[in-house]
Design a protein around this motif. Structure first.
Motif, PDB file in Angstrom:
ATOM      1  N   THR A   4       0.962  -1.346  -0.074  1.00 18.62           N
ATOM      2  CA  THR A   4       0.044   0.252  -0.212  1.00 18.62           C
ATOM      3  C   THR A   4       0.725   0.947   0.304  1.00 18.62           C
ATOM      4  O   THR A   4       0.257   2.142  -0.580  1.00 18.62           O
ATOM      5  CB  THR A   4      -0.661   0.330   1.576  1.00 18.62           C
ATOM      6  N   GLY A   5       1.609   0.855   0.462  1.00 18.50           N
ATOM      7  CA  GLY A   5       3.310   2.291  -0.025  1.00 18.50           C
ATOM      8  C   GLY A   5       4.094   2.131  -1.497  1.00 18.50           C
ATOM      9  O   GLY A   5       3.661   1.719  -2.187  1.00 18.50           O
ATOM     10  N   PRO A   6       5.138   2.865  -1.279  1.00 23.14           N
ATOM     11  CA  PRO A   6       5.495   3.278  -2.211  1.00 23.14           C
ATOM     12  C   PRO A   6       6.249   1.774  -3.295  1.00 23.14           C
ATOM     13  O   PRO A   6       6.681   1.277  -4.916  1.00 23.14           O
ATOM     14  CB  PRO A   6       7.131   4.246  -2.379  1.00 23.14           C
ATOM     15  N   LEU A   7       6.347   0.495  -2.676  1.00 20.53           N
ATOM     16  CA  LEU A   7       6.952  -0.229  -3.190  1.00 20.53           C
ATOM     17  C   LEU A   7       6.149  -1.016  -4.188  1.00 20.53           C
ATOM     18  O   LEU A   7       6.928  -1.530  -4.869  1.00 20.53           O
ATOM     19  CB  LEU A   7       7.341  -1.262  -1.831  1.00 20.53           C
ATOM     20  N   TYR A   8       4.876  -0.728  -4.039  1.00 17.18           N
ATOM     21  CA  TYR A   8       3.618  -1.140  -5.173  1.00 17.18           C
ATOM     22  C   TYR A   8       5.011  -0.753  -6.281  1.00 17.18           C
ATOM     23  O   TYR A   8       4.202  -1.789  -7.423  1.00 17.18           O
ATOM     24  CB  TYR A   8       2.470  -0.570  -4.961  1.00 17.18           C
ATOM     25  N   LEU A   9       5.062  -0.243  -6.845  1.00 14.64           N
ATOM     26  CA  LEU A   9       5.673   0.711  -8.125  1.00 14.64           C
ATOM     27  C   LEU A   9       6.937  -0.390  -8.884  1.00 14.64           C
ATOM     28  O   LEU A   9       7.105  -1.107  -9.203  1.00 14.64           O
ATOM     29  CB  LEU A   9       6.484   1.718  -7.876  1.00 14.64           C
ATOM     30  N   LYS A  10       8.076  -1.341  -7.481  1.00 15.89           N
ATOM     31  CA  LYS A  10       8.866  -2.384  -7.791  1.00 15.89           C
ATOM     32  C   LYS A  10       7.772  -3.489  -8.271  1.00 15.89           C
ATOM     33  O   LYS A  10       7.747  -4.246  -8.890  1.00 15.89           O
ATOM     34  CB  LYS A  10       9.311  -2.434  -7.120  1.00 15.89           C
ATOM     35  N   TYR A  11       6.816  -3.493  -7.462  1.00 19.38           N
ATOM     36  CA  TYR A  11       6.062  -5.051  -7.917  1.00 19.38           C
ATOM     37  C   TYR A  11       5.603  -4.981  -9.054  1.00 19.38           C
ATOM     38  O   TYR A  11       5.413  -6.348  -9.480  1.00 19.38           O
ATOM     39  CB  TYR A  11       5.349  -5.735  -6.002  1.00 19.38           C
ATOM     40  N   ASN A  12       4.596  -3.668  -9.455  1.00 21.85           N
ATOM     41  CA  ASN A  12       3.958  -4.209  -9.986  1.00 21.85           C
ATOM     42  C   ASN A  12       4.495  -3.915 -11.799  1.00 21.85           C
ATOM     43  O   ASN A  12       4.323  -4.201 -12.827  1.00 21.85           O
ATOM     44  CB  ASN A  12       2.782  -2.956 -10.477  1.00 21.85           C
ATOM     45  N   SER A  13       5.840  -3.684 -11.410  1.00 18.78           N
ATOM     46  CA  SER A  13       6.568  -3.279 -12.311  1.00 18.78           C
ATOM     47  C   SER A  13       7.078  -4.457 -13.169  1.00 18.78           C
ATOM     48  O   SER A  13       7.462  -5.572 -13.931  1.00 18.78           O
ATOM     49  CB  SER A  13       8.640  -2.492 -11.917  1.00 18.78           C
ATOM     50  N   VAL A  14       7.155  -5.759 -11.685  1.00 20.38           N
ATOM     51  CA  VAL A  14       8.291  -6.586 -12.488  1.00 20.38           C
ATOM     52  C   VAL A  14       7.153  -7.557 -13.703  1.00 20.38           C
ATOM     53  O   VAL A  14       7.628  -8.544 -13.741  1.00 20.38           O
ATOM     54  CB  VAL A  14       8.031  -7.449 -10.640  1.00 20.38           C
ATOM     55  N   LEU A  15       5.874  -7.399 -12.623  1.00 20.87           N
ATOM     56  CA  LEU A  15       4.120  -7.650 -13.086  1.00 20.87           C
ATOM     57  C   LEU A  15       4.276  -7.837 -14.422  1.00 20.87           C
ATOM     58  O   LEU A  15       3.679  -8.366 -15.125  1.00 20.87           O
ATOM     59  CB  LEU A  15       3.390  -7.850 -11.950  1.00 20.87           C
ATOM     60  N   ARG A  16       4.831  -6.455 -14.843  1.00 20.56           N
ATOM     61  CA  ARG A  16       4.414  -5.968 -16.329  1.00 20.56           C
ATOM     62  C   ARG A  16       5.451  -6.092 -17.109  1.00 20.56           C
ATOM     63  O   ARG A  16       5.094  -5.878 -18.403  1.00 20.56           O
ATOM     64  CB  ARG A  16       3.549  -4.192 -16.012  1.00 20.56           C
ATOM     65  N   GLY A  17       6.934  -6.272 -16.903  1.00 18.40           N
ATOM     66  CA  GLY A  17       8.131  -6.476 -17.342  1.00 18.40           C
ATOM     67  C   GLY A  17       8.259  -7.287 -16.633  1.00 18.40           C
ATOM     68  O   GLY A  17      10.114  -6.786 -17.563  1.00 18.40           O
ATOM     69  N   CYS A  18       8.651  -8.042 -17.430  1.00 19.10           N
ATOM     70  CA  CYS A  18       9.582  -9.446 -17.277  1.00 19.10           C
ATOM     71  C   CYS A  18      10.652 -10.472 -18.089  1.00 19.10           C
ATOM     72  O   CYS A  18      10.987 -10.887 -18.277  1.00 19.10           O
ATOM     73  CB  CYS A  18       9.370  -9.937 -15.398  1.00 19.10           C
ATOM     74  N   ARG A  19       8.814 -10.451 -18.924  1.00 20.51           N
ATOM     75  CA  ARG A  19       9.089 -11.161 -20.309  1.00 20.51           C
ATOM     76  C   ARG A  19      10.028 -10.457 -21.190  1.00 20.51           C
ATOM     77  O   ARG A  19       9.442  -8.812 -21.004  1.00 20.51           O
ATOM     78  CB  ARG A  19       8.129 -12.055 -20.312  1.00 20.51           C
ATOM     79  N   ASP A  20      10.546 -10.680 -22.244  1.00 15.04           N
ATOM     80  CA  ASP A  20      11.369 -10.401 -23.204  1.00 15.04           C
ATOM     81  C   ASP A  20       9.815  -9.642 -24.303  1.00 15.04           C
ATOM     82  O   ASP A  20      10.505  -8.887 -25.003  1.00 15.04           O
ATOM     83  CB  ASP A  20      12.376 -11.764 -23.867  1.00 15.04           C
ATOM     84  N   SER A  21       9.354 -10.189 -24.369  1.00 12.91           N
ATOM     85  CA  SER A  21       8.018 -10.104 -25.245  1.00 12.91           C
ATOM     86  C   SER A  21       7.144  -8.620 -24.760  1.00 12.91           C
ATOM     87  O   SER A  21       6.177  -8.098 -25.513  1.00 12.91           O
ATOM     88  CB  SER A  21       6.562 -11.303 -25.506  1.00 12.91           C
ATOM     89  N   ASP A  22       7.901  -8.795 -23.789  1.00 12.01           N
ATOM     90  CA  ASP A  22       6.961  -6.938 -23.314  1.00 12.01           C
ATOM     91  C   ASP A  22       7.415  -5.658 -23.599  1.00 12.01           C
ATOM     92  O   ASP A  22       8.287  -5.841 -24.204  1.00 12.01           O
ATOM     93  CB  ASP A  22       7.071  -7.114 -21.459  1.00 12.01           C
ATOM     94  N   PRO A  23       6.638  -4.750 -23.870  1.00 12.19           N
ATOM     95  CA  PRO A  23       7.224  -3.425 -24.737  1.00 12.19           C
ATOM     96  C   PRO A  23       8.456  -3.416 -23.448  1.00 12.19           C
ATOM     97  O   PRO A  23       8.579  -3.481 -22.519  1.00 12.19           O
ATOM     98  CB  PRO A  23       6.091  -3.241 -24.539  1.00 12.19           C
TER      99      PRO A  23
END
Length: 148
Positions: A4-23
């Motif tokens: 619920t604090g600023p670490l959500y940025l890191k967690y969601n970044s992993v889920l949105r961009g950790c595959r080579d096929s991601d933008p």
């Protein structure tokens, strides 16, 4: 509580961009937020993400299904959201955790900008989020969190 604090940025970044096929923009955000020097992999917070998701699943069973809102600032939806594909499907998905609120005014504050978006969603018996008010760093936002 950390989500619920600023670490959500890191967690969601992993889920949105950790595959080579991601933008590329998502992969660069992941590298910037989560490390990964030349030749090394970024921290993917595997255990943390599993615990957060497991908590959402368990806590959602205690959440009363009500309408929730999500506001996004300065965003626009792609044509694929509005136009059905060859299978008759349209819309989109969120590959990360999705924060919503029970308070329309809170969502409106997040939907600022010339092209702000406001979503109204109705929870069902299967697709319920977890009410995080009791552990949130920002309880006044009345956050309901959905898993990826």
């Amino acid at each position: 509580r950390l989500y619920t604090g600023p670490l959500y940025l890191k967690y969601n970044s992993v889920l949105r961009g950790c595959r080579d096929s991601d933008p590329l923009v998502l992969r660069l955000s992941l590298k910037q937020l989560c490390g990964g020097a030349q030749g090394t992999k970024p921290n993917l917070y595997t255990t943390t993400l599993h615990v957060i998701n497991s908590s959402i699943v368990k806590l959602s069973k205690l959440t009363i299904a009500t309408p929730v809102y999500r506001g996004l600032a300065s965003k626009s939806l792609p044509d694929s959201f509005w136009t059905a594909n060859e299978f008759g499907v349209r819309g989109g998905i969120e590959t990360a955790f999705m924060s919503t609120t029970r308070d329309l005014d809170v969502a409106m504050r997040y939907a600022k900008g010339e092209t702000g978006l406001l979503f109204e969603m109705h929870m069902g018996m299967v697709d319920r989020g977890a009410d995080l008010v009791w552990l949130s760093q920002y309880p006044h936002e009345k956050e309901v969190l959905f898993g990826p």
